[in-house]
Design a protein around this motif. Structure first.
Motif, mmCIF file in Angstrom:
data_model
loop_
_atom_site.group_PDB
_atom_site.id
_atom_site.type_symbol
_atom_site.label_atom_id
_atom_site.label_comp_id
_atom_site.label_asym_id
_atom_site.label_seq_id
_atom_site.Cartn_x
_atom_site.Cartn_y
_atom_site.Cartn_z
ATOM 1 N N MET A 1 63.583 -22.882 -103.203
ATOM 2 C CA MET A 1 63.292 -24.297 -103.382
ATOM 3 C C MET A 1 62.581 -24.840 -102.135
ATOM 4 N N GLN A 2 61.482 -25.542 -102.340
ATOM 5 C CA GLN A 2 60.705 -26.057 -101.214
ATOM 6 C C GLN A 2 61.093 -27.505 -100.928
ATOM 7 N N ILE A 3 61.798 -27.716 -99.844
ATOM 8 C CA ILE A 3 62.156 -29.082 -99.482
ATOM 9 C C ILE A 3 61.702 -29.301 -98.048
ATOM 10 N N GLN A 4 61.013 -30.389 -97.812
ATOM 11 C CA GLN A 4 60.412 -30.568 -96.481
ATOM 12 C C GLN A 4 60.748 -31.899 -95.825
ATOM 13 N N TRP A 5 60.831 -31.881 -94.515
ATOM 14 C CA TRP A 5 60.816 -33.116 -93.725
ATOM 15 C C TRP A 5 59.755 -32.827 -92.690
ATOM 16 N N TYR A 6 58.647 -33.536 -92.773
ATOM 17 C CA TYR A 6 57.488 -33.140 -91.975
ATOM 18 C C TYR A 6 57.725 -33.327 -90.483
ATOM 19 N N PRO A 7 57.260 -32.383 -89.666
ATOM 20 C CA PRO A 7 57.486 -32.448 -88.225
ATOM 21 C C PRO A 7 57.038 -33.776 -87.613
ATOM 22 N N GLY A 8 55.952 -34.352 -88.153
ATOM 23 C CA GLY A 8 55.460 -35.641 -87.633
ATOM 24 C C GLY A 8 56.499 -36.739 -87.792
ATOM 25 N N HIS A 9 57.127 -36.787 -88.979
ATOM 26 C CA HIS A 9 58.183 -37.784 -89.228
ATOM 27 C C HIS A 9 59.330 -37.595 -88.255
ATOM 28 N N MET A 10 59.640 -36.305 -88.031
ATOM 29 C CA MET A 10 60.794 -35.978 -87.216
ATOM 30 C C MET A 10 60.586 -36.426 -85.770
ATOM 31 N N THR A 11 59.384 -36.132 -85.250
ATOM 32 C CA THR A 11 59.082 -36.510 -83.869
ATOM 33 C C THR A 11 59.155 -38.025 -83.720
ATOM 34 N N LYS A 12 58.607 -38.723 -84.715
ATOM 35 C CA LYS A 12 58.577 -40.186 -84.657
ATOM 36 C C LYS A 12 60.011 -40.751 -84.706
ATOM 37 N N ALA A 13 60.809 -40.185 -85.603
ATOM 38 C CA ALA A 13 62.187 -40.661 -85.759
ATOM 39 C C ALA A 13 62.980 -40.407 -84.477
ATOM 40 N N ARG A 14 62.768 -39.234 -83.874
ATOM 41 C CA ARG A 14 63.489 -38.896 -82.652
ATOM 42 C C ARG A 14 63.117 -39.862 -81.516
ATOM 43 N N ARG A 15 61.821 -40.150 -81.412
ATOM 44 C CA ARG A 15 61.373 -41.038 -80.342
ATOM 45 C C ARG A 15 61.976 -42.440 -80.525
ATOM 46 N N ALA A 16 61.942 -42.917 -81.769
ATOM 47 C CA ALA A 16 62.478 -44.253 -82.053
ATOM 48 C C ALA A 16 63.965 -44.290 -81.704
ATOM 49 N N MET A 17 64.661 -43.208 -82.042
ATOM 50 C CA MET A 17 66.096 -43.166 -81.780
ATOM 51 C C MET A 17 66.373 -43.172 -80.275
ATOM 52 N N GLN A 18 65.581 -42.387 -79.539
ATOM 53 C CA GLN A 18 65.772 -42.327 -78.082
ATOM 54 C C GLN A 18 65.569 -43.707 -77.449
ATOM 55 N N GLU A 19 64.540 -44.422 -77.931
ATOM 56 C CA GLU A 19 64.258 -45.778 -77.428
ATOM 57 C C GLU A 19 65.468 -46.683 -77.663
ATOM 58 N N ASP A 20 65.958 -46.673 -78.906
ATOM 59 C CA ASP A 20 67.035 -47.586 -79.283
ATOM 60 C C ASP A 20 68.350 -47.246 -78.585
ATOM 61 N N MET A 21 68.557 -45.969 -78.292
ATOM 62 C CA MET A 21 69.805 -45.544 -77.657
ATOM 63 C C MET A 21 70.030 -46.270 -76.326
ATOM 64 N N ARG A 22 68.920 -46.607 -75.656
ATOM 65 C CA ARG A 22 69.062 -47.247 -74.349
ATOM 66 C C ARG A 22 69.667 -48.645 -74.466
ATOM 67 N N LEU A 23 69.612 -49.189 -75.673
ATOM 68 C CA LEU A 23 70.037 -50.580 -75.856
ATOM 69 C C LEU A 23 71.487 -50.719 -76.292
ATOM 70 N N ILE A 24 72.118 -49.603 -76.586
ATOM 71 C CA ILE A 24 73.420 -49.736 -77.266
ATOM 72 C C ILE A 24 74.567 -49.017 -76.549
ATOM 73 N N ASP A 25 75.793 -49.425 -76.954
ATOM 74 C CA ASP A 25 77.012 -48.802 -76.405
ATOM 75 C C ASP A 25 77.646 -47.863 -77.419
ATOM 76 N N LEU A 26 77.385 -48.124 -78.698
ATOM 77 C CA LEU A 26 78.135 -47.443 -79.753
ATOM 78 C C LEU A 26 77.221 -47.013 -80.890
ATOM 79 N N VAL A 27 77.432 -45.782 -81.368
ATOM 80 C CA VAL A 27 76.678 -45.282 -82.518
ATOM 81 C C VAL A 27 77.620 -45.207 -83.713
#
Ligand code: G4P
Length: 287
Positions: A1-27
């Motif tokens: 079965m071919q299921i994909q999450w494109y590397p471009g999406h992943m890089t973007k999501a990771r970067r956004a998450m890293q940015e937001d992490m600096r603002l918070i105390d709790l996940v």
């Protein structure tokens, strides 16, 4: 079965998450209670290092009550506060506030020592697509809360929702990327409907689900469709044929429509019509 999450999406999501992490105390990490591991991305452990952590086993209404408890205890043993909830109805959400205080105890103590009193805990909701992040934010924050407006340093467009004096929530959830590398994980995500059905072979998927259910929840298919598995060949397709017969899914010339039967089975499973079912067992419990 071919299921994909494109590397471009992943890089973007990771970067956004890293940015937001600096603002918070709790996940606050949302997972699907029916597949608590497959619906996580373990990279969050690295990304959220040093932050307070809570895991919510969402859609607990669709999952096995006994396994909800075992999963809660599994994550708790790893030091992550865990709760089974139903974001749609709000079940369990009242228990979150005391957990927030627990999960951020160190931060609250540190603030106190520095003379900072009553600074609210800032939290972000994260999870892979479709686990119920938006539903949770709507239910948890409700209408009573007020948006506090943009603050300096906050990523443009992000707003904080003030829930009360002690807790603020980032109004947009952080999107984690699913981990499809293991075939088993891709399959589990497809079962619960977190993969675009249009790209899947529904009969193949439903036949796999039959195997899973027969092993873990024997009897649930017979009960739903009213037939006995006794004389059915072991193949998932044999069961799909039986469901087609039971639901009168027929093509021209009275040929059994197993594709339609597959659709019935998948919809019924996803809607909880086959019972409260959990497809993963905590690793230490596997015998
Ligand atoms: P996301 O932001 O993480 O992508 O997920 P979202 O809130 O959009 O929820 C995905 C689907 O899961 C929605 O159903 C939502 O209603 C459902 N859902 C969320 N929490 C729960 C829960 O605790 N229990 C159950 N049974 N379902 C839940 P949908 O069919 O896509 O949309 P809708 O029909 O509700 O509008």
């Amino acid at each position: 079965m071919q299921i994909q999450w494109y590397p471009g999406h992943m890089t973007k999501a990771r970067r956004a998450m890293q940015e937001d992490m600096r603002l918070i105390d709790l996940v606050i990490e949302i997972t699907d209670a029916r597949i608590p591991l497959a619906s996580r991305n373990p990279d969050i452990d690295e990304l959220a290092k040093g932050k307070g952590r809570i895991i919510l086993l969402n859609k607990a209404d669709l999952a096995d009550d006994g396994l909800n408890e075992r999963w809660a205890s599994y994550f708790s043993k790893q030091g992550i506060h865990t709760l089974a909830v139903n974001a749609r109805t709000g079940m369990g959400l009242k228990k979150i506030q005391p957990l927030v205080q627990e999960a951020c105890r160190e931060k609250i103590e540190r603030d106190r020592r520095r003379g900072i009193l009553n600074r609210p805990v800032r939290a972000m909701v994260v999870g892979i697509p479709n686990v119920g992040k938006s539903t949770f934010i709507n239910s948890f924050a409700g209408k009573a809360c007020t948006k506090t407006g943009n603050k300096p340093g906050v990523t443009k467009g992000n707003q904080w929702i003030r829930l009360n004096r002690t807790l603020e929530l980032l109004d947009t959830p952080g999107i984690l990327w699913p981990k499809f590398e293991e075939e088993r994980v891709g399959l589990l995500l497809a079962f619960i409907g977190s993969v675009n059905d249009a790209i899947l072979n529904s009969e193949e998927l439903a036949a796999e689900l039959v195997h899973f259910l027969s092993r873990r929840y024997p009897g649930c298919i017979e009960k739903r469709y009213g037939f006995s598995m006794e004389n059915i060949s072991d193949s998932g397709y044999g069961v799909l044929e039986e469901i087609a017969r039971a639901r009168s899914c027929l093509l021209k010339g009275n040929v059994l429509d197993t594709k339609k039967a597959a659709g019935f089975l998948l919809d019924d499973f996803r809607g909880g019509k086959l019972g409260k079912i959990t497809l993963e067992i905590p690793p230490e419990d596997v015998r």
